[in-house]
Design a protein around this motif. Structure first.
Motif: not given
Length: 261
Positions: A74-77, A133-140, A142-146, A203-215
């Motif tokens: 939630x914080x990252x989103x 790499x696999x970190x919270x920064x990657x998810x952040x 990715x969500x930021x750009x979109x 939308x980001x909170x939903x997407x971050x759930x799936x992105x977390x699998x990658x990151x």
């Protein structure tokens, strides 16, 4: 002449329909899909879900860890949405036909919005994995750009619709550019902008759930870890927590929208 036009249009529609059916048939062949087998497997799938996919007393012991991962997601989103909204506002002011400084900056702002908006968030995540790499920064990021691309486009439309007449009135009186922005554009556009920001946050909170699998971070990683280790009871608890959180956030978001609009 009119008959030829309709005949040509009907022929194009028939060709498109044929291509769609051909692609569908090819997909069925490649995936070896069988409707009969699919329908026959539903009772077994339901039975498996009832017997395996529910929380137990042991899985409830993992609830504090799951909630920590959820809080991280939630914080990252929300962080990515907030930062994206700030940048999007600046680019929207440059890109709007009402408030643009010049055509070059307007085209650049719209170009950035189109680029970041049209690349899918999963693609951004895979690109950023090479750098962070696999970190919270990657998810952040990715969500930021979109979010930045989507909000820039939305804010441009809001500014053009909400503040056109008031901007013209201030410009006619000789008001400075910044005065026009802060006394007309932002006050007139702010309610709709906030509504778009809330939508993107959901939308980001939903997407971050799936992105977390990658990151490898957040609640998505917790689900992936439990599921791959065949701890289905804990995985089901993650799903329940996600569903309840999304419903709560949607309720809060709808309430805020009713207040500001």
């Amino acid at each position: 002449m009119q008959d030829k036009f309709f005949l040509k249009k009907r022929l194009k529609s028939s060709i498109i329909l044929f291509v769609v059916l051909l692609v569908t048939y090819g997909a069925i062949i490649m995936t070896e899909f069988s409707l009969i087998k699919g329908l026959a497997s539903i009772p077994k799938a339901f039975e498996w879900g009832v017997t395996n996919f529910f929380p137990t007393t042991k899985s409830l012991e993992r609830l504090p860890n799951i909630l920590n991962k959820l809080f991280e997601t939630i914080l990252v989103s929300i962080g990515a949405t907030t930062v994206a909204a700030i940048f999007a506002l600046a680019f929207a002011i440059m890109g709007s036909a009402t408030t643009r400084v010049n055509s070059f900056l307007s085209g650049m702002a719209r170009g950035f919005a189109t680029l970041f908006r049209n690349i899918d968030i999963a693609v951004w995540s895979m690109i950023l994995l090479f750098t962070f790499g696999q970190s919270a920064l990657t998810g952040f990021f990715a969500l930021f750009f979109v979010s930045f691309g989507f909000l820039t486009r939305a804010f441009i439309e809001v500014i053009d619709e909400a503040s056109g007449s008031s901007v013209e009135a201030l410009q006619a009186t000789g008001a400075p550019y910044l005065t026009t922005i802060f006394q007309s554009v932002i006050p007139a556009s702010l309610p709709m902008m906030l509504s778009w920001v809330l939508f993107v946050a959901e939308t980001n909170i939903r997407s971050a759930t799936l992105i977390g699998i990658l990151t490898g971070t957040g609640i998505g990683f917790a689900f992936d870890l439990y599921y791959k280790s065949m701890n289905y009871n804990a995985a089901s608890l993650v799903v329940i927590v996600i569903v309840l959180t999304i419903l709560l956030i949607e309720y809060i978001s709808n309430y805020v929208r009713r207040v500001i609009l």
